[in-house]
Design an enzyme around this catalytic site. Sequence first.
Site, PDB file in Angstrom:
ATOM      1  N   LYS A 176      14.534   7.011   0.112  1.00  0.00           N
ATOM      2  CA  LYS A 176      14.163   7.959  -0.944  1.00  0.00           C
ATOM      3  C   LYS A 176      12.817   8.582  -0.601  1.00  0.00           C
ATOM      4  O   LYS A 176      11.826   7.892  -0.412  1.00  0.00           O
ATOM      5  CB  LYS A 176      14.053   7.279  -2.312  1.00  0.00           C
ATOM      6  CG  LYS A 176      13.935   8.344  -3.422  1.00  0.00           C
ATOM      7  CD  LYS A 176      13.561   7.773  -4.772  1.00  0.00           C
ATOM      8  CE  LYS A 176      12.077   7.668  -4.999  1.00  0.00           C
ATOM      9  NZ  LYS A 176      11.359   8.957  -4.974  1.00  0.00           N
ATOM     10  N   GLU A 203       3.191  -1.202   1.621  1.00  0.00           N
ATOM     11  CA  GLU A 203       1.935  -0.569   2.051  1.00  0.00           C
ATOM     12  C   GLU A 203       1.358   0.079   0.806  1.00  0.00           C
ATOM     13  O   GLU A 203       1.917   1.063   0.307  1.00  0.00           O
ATOM     14  CB  GLU A 203       2.198   0.554   3.062  1.00  0.00           C
ATOM     15  CG  GLU A 203       2.816   0.143   4.354  1.00  0.00           C
ATOM     16  CD  GLU A 203       1.839  -0.512   5.294  1.00  0.00           C
ATOM     17  OE1 GLU A 203       0.641  -0.638   4.944  1.00  0.00           O
ATOM     18  OE2 GLU A 203       2.277  -0.920   6.369  1.00  0.00           O
ATOM     19  N   CYS A 260      -4.266   6.414   1.994  1.00  0.00           N
ATOM     20  CA  CYS A 260      -4.392   5.068   1.429  1.00  0.00           C
ATOM     21  C   CYS A 260      -5.574   4.341   2.039  1.00  0.00           C
ATOM     22  O   CYS A 260      -6.183   3.492   1.400  1.00  0.00           O
ATOM     23  CB  CYS A 260      -3.108   4.290   1.649  1.00  0.00           C
ATOM     24  SG  CYS A 260      -2.512   4.422   3.331  1.00  0.00           S
ATOM     25  N   GLU A 267      -8.993   3.729  -6.758  1.00  0.00           N
ATOM     26  CA  GLU A 267      -8.573   4.700  -5.747  1.00  0.00           C
ATOM     27  C   GLU A 267      -8.563   6.099  -6.377  1.00  0.00           C
ATOM     28  O   GLU A 267      -7.790   6.350  -7.302  1.00  0.00           O
ATOM     29  CB  GLU A 267      -7.175   4.317  -5.259  1.00  0.00           C
ATOM     30  CG  GLU A 267      -6.729   5.096  -4.067  1.00  0.00           C
ATOM     31  CD  GLU A 267      -5.434   4.541  -3.473  1.00  0.00           C
ATOM     32  OE1 GLU A 267      -4.464   4.333  -4.224  1.00  0.00           O
ATOM     33  OE2 GLU A 267      -5.395   4.338  -2.246  1.00  0.00           O
TER      34      GLU A 267
END
Length: 500
Positions: free
Chosen positions: A192, A268, A302, A399
């Site tokens: 996906k 991840e 990331c 983040e």
Amino acid sequence: KFSTAAAIEEPIKPPIKVEHTQLLIDGKFVDAATGKTFPTLDPRTGDVISHVAEGDHEDVDRAVAAARKAFDRGPWPKMTAYERQRILLRAADLFEKHNDDLAALETWDNGKPYEQSAQIEIPMLVRLFRYYAGWADKIHGLTVPADGPYHVQTLHEPIGVAGQIIPWNFPLVMFAWKVGPALACGNTIVLKTAEQTPLSALYASKLLHEAGLPPGVLNIISGFGPTAGAAIASHMDIDKLAFTGSTETGKIVLELAARSNLKPVTLELGGKSPFIVCEDADVDEAVELAHFALFFNQGQCCCAGSRTFVHERVYDEFIEKAKARALKRAVGDPFKGGIEQGPQIDSEQFQKILKYIRSGVESGATLETGGDRFGNSGFYIQPTVFSNVKDDMLIAKEEIFGPVQSILKFKDLDDVIQRANNTHYGLAAGVFTKNINTANTLTRALRAGTVWVNCFDTFDAAIPFGGYKMSGQGREKGEYSLKNYLQVKAVVTSLKNPAW
Ligand code: TXE
């Protein structure tokens, strides 16, 4: 100081037409079972690029059935490793041939500079496929010495049907990290894409089929997380799940995997990586690298070096130069040459970043430059630098995933080690020093899956990548990634021949 380039008001026409917007199931482009579509948007303007088939549970079931058949009865795991290798190599050649088309789609759908797509990311896709093609015929088990009259061997077999869920920040690179090793090991796939960036993976997958990939081996579902994504994570007939995205969603998919069939999961996830500038650093070089570590890809990495720790001896000079560098950053239409920064991916991320900027100001950090949207259309944000950032501020803990640099001052190595590690994340870290002892001390003390010394974002196909702590589980890229897609079978044969 921020001129709204004309290019932002009048977007450059992308040099490509969108050809594929349907789901790819069993080697064919098909509509979603519900017939539903969703729009994918141009981040430069917020305008619709095209409407894309919206996959859901039923489509995931169809895709899993095709992948299951291609694995259990179909040709893929039964082909020789050499045949699989040749298909992957042919696909890499086709990606290379269509470099500019893939790059144009990537930039249009994502907003990243075209030069970055064309010169870094598509070549990375090609390199990763060649790297994993190289592994296809080098996967083998061991003979194992056992007590007693036995011949013991291990077979390294593909796991089966791999479910893969990828994010929007590096659509084709993430595609390569997931698809390359899974195919090399002989698995079949239901992948996906992120709802923000469905286009480039469809094009790349068409090229894989042109290269000879049999139907059903790679199925692509465009769609949303809580529907199509959750259907993959909780599917009883998917044997393995690989996910890249936020830590929050990582927890959800891990739970879905556990509650369904206990499929093994690699994750991840997010990060808040320290970039440490030591007292002996050449400040100009450190500023440039720290700038790259944070601002690359609009800050949507990331592993972004999003806590810039600077030694007190060079701190003031560093701030002045970091601010000057951010002011020079070329922001504008990503299709224009020389542009370093395009728009953020979508309005949600855009708003989230502006909220963090407000929180930085309110919590008392010094806004050195930036702090607002760039231009008056699309999702562009000014390159922003905060100094005097304290460890407990939200901008130092969470983040941001945008072009916002947070600079913190430190006194000595013990201080910075303790503070750099004081986070739930542990994806990456950067160290900038000329002193080998300092480098050795830091590389061993930092709790992160990657430590870059005097470099950052070096992403060779062979280098493993993954997180400590809440930044993830398992490693991708390199030889390590093969483990995610292989089962080990021990075969124990008695050497006592009854006929003897
Ligand atoms: O991530 P999500 P979003 C971080 C970054 C960003 C934040 C949110 O901080 O601001 O995450 O971004 C699918 N079941 N990263 O909302 O939700 C989703 O459709 C199954 C870091 O985009 O994690 C997409 O394909 N799947 C990151 C993928 O998960 C689900 C990259 C990632 O989306 C799902 C992106 C569900 N319930 C964002 N919900 C990195 N590590 O690089 C969503 N998804």
